[in-house]
Scaffold this motif. Structure first.
Motif, PDB file in Angstrom:
ATOM      1  N   ASP A 451      11.282 -17.726   7.668  1.00  0.00           N
ATOM      2  CA  ASP A 451      11.019 -19.160   7.747  1.00  0.00           C
ATOM      3  C   ASP A 451      10.435 -19.611   6.417  1.00  0.00           C
ATOM      4  OD1 ASP A 451      10.755 -21.730   8.657  1.00  0.00           O
ATOM      5  OD2 ASP A 451       8.866 -21.384   9.716  1.00  0.00           O
ATOM      6  N   ILE A 452      11.225 -19.477   5.360  1.00  0.00           N
ATOM      7  CA  ILE A 452      10.748 -19.875   4.031  1.00  0.00           C
ATOM      8  C   ILE A 452      11.490 -21.139   3.608  1.00  0.00           C
ATOM      9  CG2 ILE A 452      10.062 -17.563   3.328  1.00  0.00           C
ATOM     10  CD1 ILE A 452      12.616 -17.237   1.823  1.00  0.00           C
ATOM     11  N   SER A 453      10.866 -21.919   2.786  1.00  0.00           N
ATOM     12  CA  SER A 453      11.411 -23.224   2.422  1.00  0.00           C
ATOM     13  C   SER A 453      12.502 -23.102   1.369  1.00  0.00           C
ATOM     14  CB  SER A 453      10.287 -24.113   1.879  1.00  0.00           C
ATOM     15  OG  SER A 453       9.819 -23.603   0.625  1.00  0.00           O
ATOM     16  N   ALA A 454      13.277 -24.172   1.233  1.00  0.00           N
ATOM     17  CA  ALA A 454      14.321 -24.216   0.209  1.00  0.00           C
ATOM     18  C   ALA A 454      13.708 -24.093  -1.181  1.00  0.00           C
ATOM     19  CB  ALA A 454      15.119 -25.508   0.338  1.00  0.00           C
ATOM     20  N   GLU A 455      12.526 -24.667  -1.379  1.00  0.00           N
ATOM     21  CA  GLU A 455      11.864 -24.578  -2.691  1.00  0.00           C
ATOM     22  C   GLU A 455      11.463 -23.147  -3.014  1.00  0.00           C
ATOM     23  OE1 GLU A 455      11.465 -26.661  -5.091  1.00  0.00           O
ATOM     24  OE2 GLU A 455      12.361 -28.395  -4.098  1.00  0.00           O
ATOM     25  N   ASP A 456      10.982 -22.417  -2.007  1.00  0.00           N
ATOM     26  CA  ASP A 456      10.629 -21.014  -2.236  1.00  0.00           C
ATOM     27  C   ASP A 456      11.869 -20.190  -2.566  1.00  0.00           C
ATOM     28  OD1 ASP A 456       7.956 -21.483  -1.815  1.00  0.00           O
ATOM     29  OD2 ASP A 456       8.019 -20.957   0.321  1.00  0.00           O
ATOM     30  N   MET A 457      12.966 -20.498  -1.882  1.00  0.00           N
ATOM     31  CA  MET A 457      14.215 -19.806  -2.211  1.00  0.00           C
ATOM     32  C   MET A 457      14.653 -20.117  -3.634  1.00  0.00           C
ATOM     33  SD  MET A 457      16.354 -20.417   1.321  1.00  0.00           S
ATOM     34  CE  MET A 457      15.693 -19.924   2.911  1.00  0.00           C
ATOM     35  N   LYS A 458      14.495 -21.357  -4.019  1.00  0.00           N
ATOM     36  CA  LYS A 458      14.847 -21.757  -5.388  1.00  0.00           C
ATOM     37  C   LYS A 458      14.040 -20.965  -6.399  1.00  0.00           C
ATOM     38  CE  LYS A 458      14.756 -25.687  -8.573  1.00  0.00           C
ATOM     39  NZ  LYS A 458      14.439 -27.113  -8.756  1.00  0.00           N
ATOM     40  N   THR A 459      12.748 -20.800  -6.143  1.00  0.00           N
ATOM     41  CA  THR A 459      11.892 -20.041  -7.068  1.00  0.00           C
ATOM     42  C   THR A 459      12.353 -18.596  -7.169  1.00  0.00           C
ATOM     43  OG1 THR A 459       9.996 -21.460  -6.564  1.00  0.00           O
ATOM     44  CG2 THR A 459       9.528 -19.293  -7.527  1.00  0.00           C
ATOM     45  N   LEU A 460      12.644 -17.974  -6.038  1.00  0.00           N
ATOM     46  CA  LEU A 460      13.107 -16.580  -6.051  1.00  0.00           C
ATOM     47  C   LEU A 460      14.364 -16.423  -6.896  1.00  0.00           C
ATOM     48  CD1 LEU A 460      12.648 -15.610  -2.281  1.00  0.00           C
ATOM     49  CD2 LEU A 460      11.335 -14.716  -4.212  1.00  0.00           C
ATOM     50  N   LEU A 461      15.313 -17.341  -6.747  1.00  0.00           N
ATOM     51  CA  LEU A 461      16.587 -17.241  -7.460  1.00  0.00           C
ATOM     52  C   LEU A 461      16.442 -17.601  -8.940  1.00  0.00           C
ATOM     53  CD1 LEU A 461      18.858 -18.827  -4.706  1.00  0.00           C
ATOM     54  CD2 LEU A 461      18.846 -16.432  -5.421  1.00  0.00           C
ATOM     55  N   GLU A 462      15.613 -18.605  -9.226  1.00  0.00           N
ATOM     56  CA  GLU A 462      15.423 -18.990 -10.626  1.00  0.00           C
ATOM     57  C   GLU A 462      14.666 -17.923 -11.409  1.00  0.00           C
ATOM     58  OE1 GLU A 462      13.630 -22.851 -10.486  1.00  0.00           O
ATOM     59  OE2 GLU A 462      15.589 -23.882 -10.506  1.00  0.00           O
ATOM     60  N   ASN A 463      13.892 -17.093 -10.713  1.00  0.00           N
ATOM     61  CA  ASN A 463      13.206 -15.989 -11.401  1.00  0.00           C
ATOM     62  C   ASN A 463      14.195 -15.047 -12.072  1.00  0.00           C
ATOM     63  OD1 ASN A 463      10.630 -16.838 -10.782  1.00  0.00           O
ATOM     64  ND2 ASN A 463      10.387 -15.500  -9.010  1.00  0.00           N
ATOM     65  N   VAL A 464      15.412 -14.930 -11.505  1.00  0.00           N
ATOM     66  CA  VAL A 464      16.425 -14.058 -12.104  1.00  0.00           C
ATOM     67  C   VAL A 464      17.534 -14.898 -12.738  1.00  0.00           C
ATOM     68  CG1 VAL A 464      15.948 -12.026 -10.709  1.00  0.00           C
ATOM     69  CG2 VAL A 464      17.506 -13.769  -9.830  1.00  0.00           C
ATOM     70  N   GLU A 465      17.185 -16.129 -13.125  1.00  0.00           N
ATOM     71  CA  GLU A 465      18.012 -16.995 -13.972  1.00  0.00           C
ATOM     72  C   GLU A 465      19.231 -17.589 -13.276  1.00  0.00           C
ATOM     73  OE1 GLU A 465      17.548 -15.998 -18.401  1.00  0.00           O
ATOM     74  OE2 GLU A 465      17.859 -14.039 -17.502  1.00  0.00           O
ATOM     75  N   PHE A 466      19.163 -17.753 -11.965  1.00  0.00           N
ATOM     76  CA  PHE A 466      20.152 -18.587 -11.282  1.00  0.00           C
ATOM     77  C   PHE A 466      19.785 -20.056 -11.535  1.00  0.00           C
ATOM     78  CE2 PHE A 466      21.070 -14.734  -9.098  1.00  0.00           C
ATOM     79  CZ  PHE A 466      22.313 -14.877  -8.492  1.00  0.00           C
ATOM     80  N   SER A 467      20.769 -20.930 -11.463  1.00  0.00           N
ATOM     81  CA  SER A 467      20.513 -22.377 -11.472  1.00  0.00           C
ATOM     82  C   SER A 467      20.602 -22.857 -10.032  1.00  0.00           C
ATOM     83  CB  SER A 467      21.539 -23.100 -12.332  1.00  0.00           C
ATOM     84  OG  SER A 467      21.431 -22.707 -13.685  1.00  0.00           O
ATOM     85  N   VAL A 468      19.553 -23.542  -9.587  1.00  0.00           N
ATOM     86  CA  VAL A 468      19.493 -23.961  -8.187  1.00  0.00           C
ATOM     87  C   VAL A 468      19.092 -25.428  -8.104  1.00  0.00           C
ATOM     88  CG1 VAL A 468      18.518 -23.505  -5.914  1.00  0.00           C
ATOM     89  CG2 VAL A 468      18.795 -21.627  -7.533  1.00  0.00           C
ATOM     90  N   ALA A 469      19.894 -26.213  -7.377  1.00  0.00           N
ATOM     91  CA  ALA A 469      19.553 -27.602  -7.088  1.00  0.00           C
ATOM     92  C   ALA A 469      19.224 -27.705  -5.607  1.00  0.00           C
ATOM     93  CB  ALA A 469      20.719 -28.515  -7.438  1.00  0.00           C
ATOM     94  N   VAL A 470      18.123 -28.391  -5.309  1.00  0.00           N
ATOM     95  CA  VAL A 470      17.660 -28.517  -3.922  1.00  0.00           C
ATOM     96  C   VAL A 470      17.693 -29.976  -3.500  1.00  0.00           C
ATOM     97  CG1 VAL A 470      15.701 -28.210  -2.361  1.00  0.00           C
ATOM     98  CG2 VAL A 470      16.219 -26.456  -4.055  1.00  0.00           C
ATOM     99  N   ASP A 471      18.269 -30.221  -2.335  1.00  0.00           N
ATOM    100  CA  ASP A 471      18.277 -31.557  -1.746  1.00  0.00           C
ATOM    101  C   ASP A 471      17.916 -31.401  -0.277  1.00  0.00           C
ATOM    102  OD1 ASP A 471      18.633 -34.158  -1.031  1.00  0.00           O
ATOM    103  OD2 ASP A 471      20.824 -34.167  -1.229  1.00  0.00           O
ATOM    104  N   GLY A 472      16.635 -31.611   0.022  1.00  0.00           N
ATOM    105  CA  GLY A 472      16.159 -31.393   1.381  1.00  0.00           C
ATOM    106  C   GLY A 472      16.218 -29.911   1.709  1.00  0.00           C
ATOM    107  N   ASP A 473      17.000 -29.552   2.728  1.00  0.00           N
ATOM    108  CA  ASP A 473      17.137 -28.141   3.086  1.00  0.00           C
ATOM    109  C   ASP A 473      18.461 -27.568   2.576  1.00  0.00           C
ATOM    110  OD1 ASP A 473      18.882 -29.461   4.727  1.00  0.00           O
ATOM    111  OD2 ASP A 473      18.369 -28.335   6.537  1.00  0.00           O
ATOM    112  N   SER A 474      19.113 -28.286   1.670  1.00  0.00           N
ATOM    113  CA  SER A 474      20.384 -27.821   1.097  1.00  0.00           C
ATOM    114  C   SER A 474      20.170 -27.307  -0.322  1.00  0.00           C
ATOM    115  CB  SER A 474      21.417 -28.956   1.068  1.00  0.00           C
ATOM    116  OG  SER A 474      21.689 -29.411   2.367  1.00  0.00           O
TER     117      SER A 474
END
Length: 836
Positions: A451-474
C-alpha cells in the motif's frame, strides 16, 4: 559477474554497509551471490618504497644491490644508519629514484597466495644480504610480465600500503550471471552501482559522459583512411569505428593493471587493457585493431572492414592461437580480402595490437545476441565479450563509450584522432527502448500486496534513473536508454517490488474459496467423446504434435502451410501437424503388419495452420480436433463401402450429443489441409442439421494417399472440429422410455436415377415419414443397402428399414405398410423415385 566493491564505491555518493550486510542486500534484491572473497590479505605485506641507490652486485653480473626507503614501515628488518633497507634485485629496469613495490621478509608473494604460499625471508645472494624482494607485475599477480620490476607512480609516498594506494584492499562479490540474463547493463560496474544505490533507497546519477549523444572529438592528425561495410544489418544493429595515430604501446598504469587483476583479466598493454576496463565498467565490449595490419590485408590504399558471413572453406586464427572454420551463419569481421575476427567473440591474431603498433582502429559494435551465443557454443569460445553480447547490449550507449575511451587513450598513449567517427547505425525502427508504460499504482500494489503511494513508487524508480510522470494514482514510466527489458506493466511491478525489497513484502496466506471450481467444458466434452468411441469399439492413440515433412507430402498437404521448428528434437518431428488424420494413417500399416485385420483408431488433439494466427500477438491459432480412421484388411470380407463404417461412428457420436447430421456431397475440394487426404467422390462434408454448421469431413482416402501409406481400400475416417461440436451439443437429459409394446420392422426399396445423391433421397424419405408419424410412437429409419446392377448404370436401388413401436398399443403390419405407402407416394412426387 565479478564486482569490485572499491570500484563500485567510486560511483556512489554514500558509504556502503559492512560486507555481510551488503551481500545480504544484494542477494535479496539484486541477484544471487555465488562467492565473496577478500583480496586485502593477499597484498597485506606489500609496501611502497623508493630506490635510494642502485649499484652493481660485486659478485654477479646481472644483480644489483639496492638501498630502499620504506619510510620505516616494515618491522624486524636490518636497516642502515639512515633507516634504509638493502635489497638485491636482478631486474634490468631497476635504477635510483624509482618507486617500487617491496615485499619485506615475512611477506607472502601475492602470486602464490592462493596456490602454495611462498613466504620471503632475509637471505644472502652471492654474499650480499637481500631483505625480501622488489616485485614484478607477475609476482604481484597483476600480469604476466616478470622481465622487470613494477614501476609505480612517483607521487606514491614511501611506506604507504600498496593495497591501499591502488585500492587492492578490496572485496570481490561474484553474482550469478543467470540473474542478469535480461539485464546487460548489470554486466558493468556502472549498472551494478546504480542498482546498489537503488536497493539502498539512494539516488544514482550516471557520469556526465555516459550519454547516448556524447560528443566525439574531431580529427587532430593526418588522416588514416578507413571504409566500413555492413552486409549483415539485421545481425549488427550498430557498428562504430574510429582511427587514432601515434599510439605509444607500453605497460598499463598500475591502477589499470590492478583494476583488471581484481576480476581475473590479465594485463596485456595499455590499449588492450583500456578496452577491457571499459568493458567491465559499462558492460560494452570493445576491440582495437592494428590499423597498419588491417590496411596491409586490405585490397587498396585504405583499411577496409567488412561485416559479413564467412565464405566456404574460410579459416581464421584467433588471438588464443586456435584456428577455426567458422559456422556458416557466424558474424565475421573481415577486410575485403580475408577474415580478421569473429564479431562479438574474439579478434584474429593477424591484426592484434602489439608492441610495434603505431596506429589503431577502435571499434564499439552491437551484435545479435542469439547469433553470438550460437557461434560461441559451436566453436567452444567463451570470452568476457561473449558473456556480455549474449545478454543483448543496448546500441544506444556505443557512442558514449567510444568517446570516453578515446579520451583515455589520448591521455595514456599520446595518440591523436586520425579520422571522423564512422557510425553505421541500424537502430531505427527497432525496440531497443520501449515506449512509456502507463500503469496504476493500484495495479502494482495489488500484485505486491503493498500500500505505497504513486509518489513513493516514483522515487524508487527515479533512484535508478527512470523517468516517471505521476498524475493522481497513474504513473507513466519511461526506461533509460540502457534498459531494453521494460515493456509491460508487469515489468514495472517487478522493478518496484525489487527496489522496495521482496523480503519486505507482507507474508499473508492467500484466501481460498471452498466453492467447487467450474468444470472445463472442453475437457468434459473430450471425456464424453472418448467414452463414446471406446464403447463403439475404437481405440484411442496419442501421437506427436510434430510430424515429418514427408508425411505431409504423402497425404497431399502443403508443408509451406505448416509451422516449422528450427530446433526440432528429431528429423522426424520438423513440422506442427496441419490435421490429425495423417498421424493416424501413419499408424495403420504397422498395425496391419502386426496382425490386426480390422480396427478403428481415434485421437483428440490440437492442430495449427500457418495462415491462422491471433490478430493481437501473431501467435498460432490452436484448433481442437477429433479424427478417426477405420480400416479392414483384404483378409476381411466386408459388405458395403468403408465410408459407411466411418459414418456410423460419427453418427452414433452425434446422436449421443442430441444432434442430427447432414452429409453433403463435395462438388469442389477447398484448398484447406484437412480435406487433402480424402477422395472427393467418396467423401462428404458433415453439417449439423438445423443450423448448417460445418462440423468436418467424412469419407474414404485418395488413391495416392492409400498408395503412399500402404492402406487397404477398406479404409475411411473423419475429422471434425470439437469446438463446433461443443457449441451445438445439447446438454439437457435426452432419456426417453422404451415402449412396452413390440416393435415392427419393415423395409422399403426405391428405384431412382443414379445421379440423385443418397443424402437427398434419405432426407426426403425421413421428412416424409415425420409428417405422418403417429403420435406416441418411437421410430428409427436406417439405410439398409444401395445396389446398382452392372448392366444398369442409370439407376440404383436403395433400401431403407423402418423400425417403429407405439407407447399405446401393438401396431400391426398393415399399419406400418400404410405409412410406407404414403412415404413412397411423397418420395415419388418429390424425386420421381419408384417403389421397387
Amino acid at each position: 559477474m565479478k564486482v569490485s566493491v572499491n570500484s563500485v564505491k567510486k560511483y556512489l555518493g554514500f558509504d556502503l554497509p559492512n560486507t555481510a550486510e551488503l551481500v545480504a542486500k544484494i542477494g535479496s534484491q539484486l541477484g544471487e551471490v555465488e562467492h565473496v572473497s577478500s583480496i586485502e590479505e593477499k597484498y597485506a605485506g606489500v609496501i611502497v618504497a623508493k630506490v635510494i641507490s642502485c649499484i652493481d652486485h660485486p659478485n654477479a653480473d646481472r644483480l644489483h644491490v639496492c638501498v630502499i626507503d620504506d619510510g620505516g614501515k616494515a618491522q624486524g628488518v636490518n636497516r642502515d644508519e639512515q633507516g634504509h633497507v638493502q635489497v638485491v634485485c636482478g631486474a634490468p629496469n631497476v635504477l635510483e629514484g624509482l618507486t617500487v613495490a617491496w615485499l619485506p621478509p615475512g611477506a607472502t608473494v601475492p602470486e602464490s597466495f592462493d596456490k602454495d604460499p611462498f613466504v620471503l625471508e632475509a637471505r644472502e645472494l652471492r654474499g650480499v644480504v637481500s631483505n625480501g624482494m622488489l616485485a614484478s607485475p607477475k609476482e604481484l599477480g597483476l600480469g604476466e610480465s616478470h622481465d622487470g620490476i613494477l614501476e609505480l607512480d612517483d607521487d606514491k609516498p614511501a611506506g604507504a600500503s600498496f593495497a591501499e594506494v591502488y585500492q587492492l584492499d578490496d572485496t570481490i562479490i561474484d553474482i550469478e550471471n543467470k540473474m542478469f540474463t535480461h539485464r546487460p547493463d548489470c554486466f558493468g560496474y556502472l549498472g551494478v552501482a546504480r542498482e546498489i544505490a537503488g536497493i539502498h533507497g539512494r539516488q544514482f546519477k550516471s557520469p556526465d559522459w555516459y550519454s547516448p549523444n556524447a560528443a566525439v572529438p574531431g580529427v587532430e592528425a593526418e588522416g588514416l583512411p578507413l571504409r566500413i561495410e555492413n552486409e549483415l544489418p539485421n545481425l549488427v544493429a550498430r557498428f562504430c569505428a574510429i582511427t587514432l595515430r601515434g599510439v605509444e604501446i607500453k605497460p598499463s598504469p598500475v591502477w589499470l593493471q590492478a583494476e583488471l587483476s581484481k576480476v581475473g583479466i590479465r594485463s596485456i598493454n595499455n590499449v588492450v587493457d583500456l578496452t577491457n576496463y571499459f568493458m567491465i565498467l559499462t558492460g560494452q565490449p570493445l576491440h582495437a585493431y592494428d590499423y597498419d595490419k588491417v590496411r596491409s590485408l586490405s585490397d587498396g590504399d585504405q583499411a577496409v572492414i567488412v561485416v559479413r558471413n564467412p565464405r566456404e572453406n574460410e579459416t581464421i586464427t584467433l588471438l588464443n592461437g586456435k584456428t577455426i572454420n567458422p559456422r556458416q551463419e557466424a558474424i565475421m569481421i573481415a577486410t575485403n580480402q580475408q577474415l580478421i575476427g569473429v564479431g562479438g567473440v574474439m579478434g584474429g591474431s593477424e591484426t592484434e595490437v602489439d608492441n610495434d603498433t603505431k596506429n589503431i582502429i577502435l571499434e564499439a559494435a552491437t551484435f545479435d545476441m542469439y547469433s553470438i551465443r550460437r557461434t560461441s557454443m559451436e566453436h567452444g569460445l567463451f570470452t568476457d565479450a561473449v558473456t556480455r553480447f549474449s545478454k543483448g547490449q543496448s546500441p544506444l550507449q556505443n557512442q558514449a563509450i567510444i568517446a570516453k575511451i578515446i579520451e583515455e587513450i589520448r591521455t595514456t598513449t599520446g595518440a591523436k584522432i586520425a579520422g571522423d567517427l564512422i557510425d553505421i547505425n541500424q537502430v531505427e525502427g527497432r525496440k531497443w527502448v520501449h515506449p512509456p508504460v502507463p500503469v496504476k499504482s493500484g495495479f502494482i500494489n495489488d500484485r505486491l500486496g503493498l500500500d505505497i503511494s504513486a509518489e513513493d513508487m516514483k522515487t524508487l524508480l527515479e533512484n535508478v534513473e527512470f523517468s516517471v510522470a505521476v498524475d493522481g494514482d497513474s504513473l507513466t514510466v519511461t526506461a533509460p536508454f540502457w534498459r531494453t527489458d521494460v515493456e509491460t506493466r508487469e515489468d514495472v511491478v517487478e522493478e518496484v517490488g525489487r527496489l522496495y525489497g521482496f523480503d519486505k513484502l507482507p507474508l499473508v496466506l492467500p484466501e481460498k474459496s471452498i466453492i467447487p471450481t467450474s468444470k472445463d467444458v472442453m475437457l468434459e466434452l473430450k471425456n464424453t467423446v472418448r467414452e463414446n468411441l471406446v464403447k463403439s469399439g475404437a481405440n484411442e492413440v496419442l501421437t506427436y504434435s510434430f510430424v515429418h515433412g514427408n508425411l505431409l507430402e504423402k497425404v497431399g498437404q502443403d508443408m509451406s502451410q505448416a509451422f516449422q521448428l528450427s530446433n526440432a528434437l528429431s528429423p522426424d518431428l520438423q513440422y506442427y501437424r496441419l490435421s490429425l488424420t495423417p498421424s493416424l494413417l501413419d499408424k495403420i500399416h504397422p498395425n496391419v503388419k502386426a496382425g490386426y485385420d480390422e480396427f478403428a483408431l481415434f485421437e483428440l488433439g490440437k492442430t495449427h495452420v500457418l495462415t491462422h494466427k491471433s490478430a493481437d500477438e501473431g501467435l498460432p491459432t490452436e484448433f481442437e480436433t477429433l479424427a478417426l480412421v477405420y480400416t479392414a484388411s483384404g483378409r476381411i470380407k466386408k459388405l458395403g463401402a468403408a465410408y459407411y463404417m466411418a459414418r456410423n461412428y460419427i453418427t452414433n457420436l452425434a446422436e449421443h450429443f442430441g444432434l442430427e447430421l447432414a452429409f453433403t456431397p463435395i462438388t469442389e475440394m477447398p484448398d484447406v489441409p484437412v480435406v487433402k487426404p480424402y477422395e472427393k467422390s467418396r467423401s462428404a462434408f458433415v453439417h449439423i442439421r438445423g443450423n448448417d454448421a460445418l462440423l468436418g469431413i467424412v469419407g474414404e482416402y485418395s488413391a495416392s494417399t492409400r498408395k503412399n501409406l500402404k492402406l487397404s481400400e477398406q479404409t475411411a475416417g473423419f475429422e471434425i472440429d470439437l469446438e463446433v461440436l461443443q457449441k451445438h451439443a445439447r446438454t439437457a437429459s435426452r432419456y426417453t422410455p422404451l415402449p412396452r409394446f413390440p416393435q415392427v420392422t419393415q423395409d422399403i426399396t426405391f428405384k431412382i436415377t443414379a445421379d440423385v445423391a443418397h443424402e437427398a433421397l434419405f432426407d426426403v424419405v425421413r421428412d416424409s415419414f415425420k409428417t405422418i408419424q403417429p403420435e406416441q410412437t418411437r421410430a428409427a429409419l436406417d439405410t439398409l443397402g444401395i445396389y446398382q446392377h452392372e448392366n444398369d448404370t442409370a439407376f440404383k436401388h436403395v433400401t431403407f428399414r423402418l423400425t417403429i413401436a407405439s407407447y399405446q398399443k401393438t401396431l400391426r403390419d398393415s399399419d406400418v405398410t400404410a405409412l410406407l405407402d404414403e412415404v413412397a407416394a411423397k418420395t415419388h412426387e418429390a424425386l420421381g423415385a419408384e417403389r421397387a
